[in-house]
Design a protein around this motif. Structure first.
Motif: not given
Length: 323
Positions: A257-259, A289-292, A302-303, A307-322
């Motif tokens: 689902r996440i991917e 919420g999933y990424v956090n 998470l790593e 690698r698969k989708f890019g650190s910039t994209v994935v890490d951006s969700f760590l700073h979004k409200s969940a």
């Protein structure tokens, strides 16, 4: 149990409050001010939730810092609401087991009443750096309970709930050790496991007896969600999966689902919208919420996503409200 702090190192609540807020909030209001107008009642997904305003959040922050973070709990079995501890830790304790009993508690916070909170504060706060807790305990209870119960939505409720169940945790742990099985609790989720199926099944009868002995029916098991599981079938605990090798990982369905969501979020916003019921804000919050969650329980996965989708994209969700 830790020994009480030296009385000379303790300070009064007014002194500590002034030291923390330096006049930003009034001590008199903290100790005597009106409370009801400082929170609102909401209904979220069918649950009654209370949202404190900025001032009441500050008061709760003070109480967490100087009182509730010092309440004694059974750290061997309790994994919820603890700094540096997460869901994975609670599940890892069961990684080598073959039989599992899972259950949870009905209406967890609201089943913990003012009387139980008071007795917990008075008996489990020996480490708190406060000299006048007894003097202000009724006011503290006014600030952290609503209609004589712990409210969902107050930052104080999780820490208090852990401490309120300490006597139960201690007895259940002792009984499980005698039975040769393992016990952990994450908030209202209870897991008991072991290598012997009969020993785990026996705990299914002992668990409600111990719970009733401590809470006299105030806290009850959710029997509709209680279940026994054995290896040979998919063993899923707290949203994680124990593989036959003993490895603890994210459930494969959730990974897929996440991917899928990440793929279409990057490549095709229309398809992403279709997957999240045409609500971009809710979809982004769900993905955040999933990424956090992954960040908290499975850093290796998470790593892999980075690698698969890019650190910039994935890490951006760590700073979004969940939320």
């Amino acid at each position: 149990m830790k020994q009480p702090r030296d009385q000379m190192k303790r300070k009064s609540i007014p002194l500590l409050f002034e030291a923390m807020y330096h006049g930003k909030y009034e001590v008199e209001d903290f100790l005597f001010g009106e409370i009801a107008s400082n929170y609102e009642e909401l209904t979220i997904k069918g649950r009654r939730v209370y949202r404190p305003n900025k001032k009441l959040k500050a008061y709760h922050g003070f109480l967490n810092t100087f009182v509730f973070e010092y309440l004694t709990i059974n750290e061997r079995v309790v994994f919820s609401y603890r700094k540096g501890i997460n869901l994975r830790s609670a599940v890892m304790a069961h990684a080598r087991s073959r039989s599992f009993l899972q259950s949870d508690l009905v209406s967890f916070f609201s089943s913990i009443d003012r009387a139980l909170v008071k007795s917990t504060l008075l008996t489990r706060s020996a480490e708190a750096p406060i000299i006048d807790l007894d003097e202000h305990v009724e006011r503290i209870l006014d600030l952290i309970t609503i209609q004589d119960m712990l409210p969902m939505g107050f930052s104080t409720s999780p820490l208090i709930s852990n401490a309120c169940l300490t006597g139960f945790d201690d007895e259940l742990e002792k009984t499980c050790l005698e039975q040769g099985v393992v016990y952990t609790r994450y908030a209202d989720d209870i897991i008991i496991s072991g290598s012997e199926r009969n020993a785990v099944r026996d705990m299914q009868g002992l668990l409600p007896e111990i719970l009733n002995r401590h809470f006299l029916g105030k806290l009850r098991l959710n029997l509709s969600k209680s279940k026994l599981t054995h290896t040979g079938r998919k063993v899923k605990l707290l949203g994680m999966v124990i593989l036959p090798s003993g490895q603890v990982t994210i459930d494969m369905d959730l990974k897929q689902r996440i991917e899928i969501l990440l793929h279409f979020y990057i490549t095709n916003k229309e398809r992403f919208l279709a997957l999240v019921h045409n609500d971009m804000k809710a979809g982004v919050e769900q993905l955040a919420g999933y990424v956090n969650y992954i960040n908290a329980v499975d850093n290796a996965y998470l790593e892999k996503l980075q690698r698969k989708f890019g650190s910039t994209v994935v890490d951006s969700f760590l700073h979004k409200s969940a939320s």
